[in-house]
Design a protein around this motif. Structure first.
Motif, PDB file in Angstrom:
ATOM      1  N   CYS A 145       0.808  -1.219   0.000  1.00 32.95           N
ATOM      2  CA  CYS A 145       0.000   0.000   0.000  1.00 32.95           C
ATOM      3  C   CYS A 145       0.847   1.278   0.000  1.00 32.95           C
ATOM      4  N   THR A 192     -12.733   7.889  -5.268  1.00 29.41           N
ATOM      5  CA  THR A 192     -13.413   6.616  -5.016  1.00 29.41           C
ATOM      6  C   THR A 192     -12.501   5.683  -4.236  1.00 29.41           C
ATOM      7  N   ARG A 193     -13.040   5.146  -3.135  1.00 28.74           N
ATOM      8  CA  ARG A 193     -12.253   4.208  -2.328  1.00 28.74           C
ATOM      9  C   ARG A 193     -12.493   2.793  -2.830  1.00 28.74           C
ATOM     10  N   ILE A 250     -12.301  -0.846  -1.858  1.00 26.20           N
ATOM     11  CA  ILE A 250     -12.257  -1.531  -0.569  1.00 26.20           C
ATOM     12  C   ILE A 250     -12.982  -2.868  -0.656  1.00 26.20           C
ATOM     13  N   ASN A 282      -7.854  -1.636   0.504  1.00 24.26           N
ATOM     14  CA  ASN A 282      -8.543  -0.473   1.053  1.00 24.26           C
ATOM     15  C   ASN A 282      -7.682   0.740   0.712  1.00 24.26           C
ATOM     16  N   HIS A 283      -7.958   1.353  -0.414  1.00 23.91           N
ATOM     17  CA  HIS A 283      -7.146   2.484  -0.864  1.00 23.91           C
ATOM     18  C   HIS A 283      -7.936   3.325  -1.853  1.00 23.91           C
ATOM     19  N   SER A 284      -7.531   4.564  -2.004  1.00 22.74           N
ATOM     20  CA  SER A 284      -8.122   5.432  -3.020  1.00 22.74           C
ATOM     21  C   SER A 284      -7.081   5.883  -4.034  1.00 22.74           C
TER      22      SER A 284
END
Length: 242
Positions: free
Chosen positions: A97, A130-131, A133, A151-153
C-alpha cells in the motif's frame, strides 16, 4: 529443525508509521515460515532516522495514513540510493500500500501533497475520490491464486519498467480500469493487498525465503510443510462477499 548457523535477516521498514490493517502480521508470518523452512530469522526494525543494516536479506513494508507517509517519504529519500542498488542486485522486498506507492516515482494525494518516491518500481499514483475496498483475489503465473484485502483510493499506473503482481479476478486492483494489481521488478513486489498478505499466501513467503537463501547461501531446499490450516483460511476468505 532450525539450523542456527543459517540466519535470514528481515528488515521491517517504518512499522511505527506504516502498519495499517495488520501489515505487521507479514513480519510475524515470515518469521514463522523461515523457521519452518529451517532457517533462523532475525528482524531489524528501521524507523525514520535509523540506518539500514548492512546484512539485510529481505525487506518488508506496510501501509499508513498520508500523514505517516509524508514522514516516511523524506527519510526514504536519504536511503533511496542504497535501496535501489539492493533492488537491482536482486534482494527480495515486499511493499504494501503506502510503501508500494513510495517505492514508485511519485504519489500525488487528493489534498495536493506531491510525495516523491524512490523509483524502485516504475509506477505513479494519484489519489482519487473513489475508495477501492473489500476482499480481492488475483491470479498469478508464479504464485497461483493470491488472496487479500484492499482499502485504498490511490490510482496506480504501471510503466514499461515493471510487470503487475497479478491479474484481478475479484476486486479493483491498482485502479478501476486495467485489471492489474501491484507491481513487480526483479524480486521486488509492490501491492495494495492487506490482510495481512503473507499468512494467507505462503507461496509468496516461500518466494521471499528461497530468493534470500539462494543469494546468501547459494541454495535452497524447500521443506514439506502442512498448509492445511492456511488452505482452510484461504477458502473462507475466498468465499466472503466483497
Amino acid at each position: 529443525m532450525v539450523d542456527a548457523g543459517k540466519e535470514l535477516v528481515i528488515v521491517s521498514l517504518y512499522p511505527r508509521e506504516m502498519n495499517m490493517y495488520g501489515d505487521q502480521g507479514n513480519v510475524i508470518a515470515l518469521q514463522r515460515r523461515i523457521r519452518l523452512q529451517g532457517y533462523q530469522p532475525k528482524t531489524v526494525v528501521v524507523n525514520p532516522g535509523d540506518p539500514l543494516p548492512a546484512d539485510a536479506d529481505i525487506f518488508l513494508g506496510g501501509g499508513g495514513q498520508d500523514s505517516g507517509q509524508l514522514k516516511v517519504a523524506a527519510d526514504l529519500q536519504l536511503k533511496s540510493e542504497v535501496l535501489r542498488g539492493l533492488a537491482d542486485d536482486g534482494v527480495p522486498m515486499l511493499m504494501i500500500c503506502g510503501l508500494y506507492q513510495l517505492f514508485g516515482h511519485r504519489f500525488l494525494t487528493v489534498g495536493g501533497d506531491d510525495m516523491r518516491g524512490i523509483g524502485v518500481l516504475d509506477v505513479e499514483t494519484r489519489g482519487g475520490d473513489t475508495r477501492m475496498i473489500g476482499n480481492i483475489v488475483l491470479e498469478s503465473d508464479e504464485f497461483g491464486e493470491i488472496i487479500g484485502y484492499e482499502n485504498h483510493s490511490g490510482n496506480t499506473v504501471l510503466g514499461d519498467g515493471c510487470e503487475p503482481f497479478g491479474r484481478v479476478k475479484q476486486g479493483a486492483g491498482n485502479n478501476p480500469d486495467d485489471g492489474h494489481e501491484g507491481a513487480r521488478f526483479k524480486n521486488v513486489i509492490g501491492t495494495y493487498l492487506h490482510g495481512a498478505l503473507l499468512p494467507k499466501n505462503p507461496a509468496v513467503s516461500d518466494f521471499l525465503i528461497a530468493t534470500a537463501a539462494k543469494r546468501k547461501y547459494g541454495e535452497f531446499e524447500p521443506r514439506e510443510i502442512d498448509d492445511s490450516v492456511i488452505a482452510a483460511a484461504r477458502q473462507s476468505a475466498r468465499n466472503r462477499p466483497r
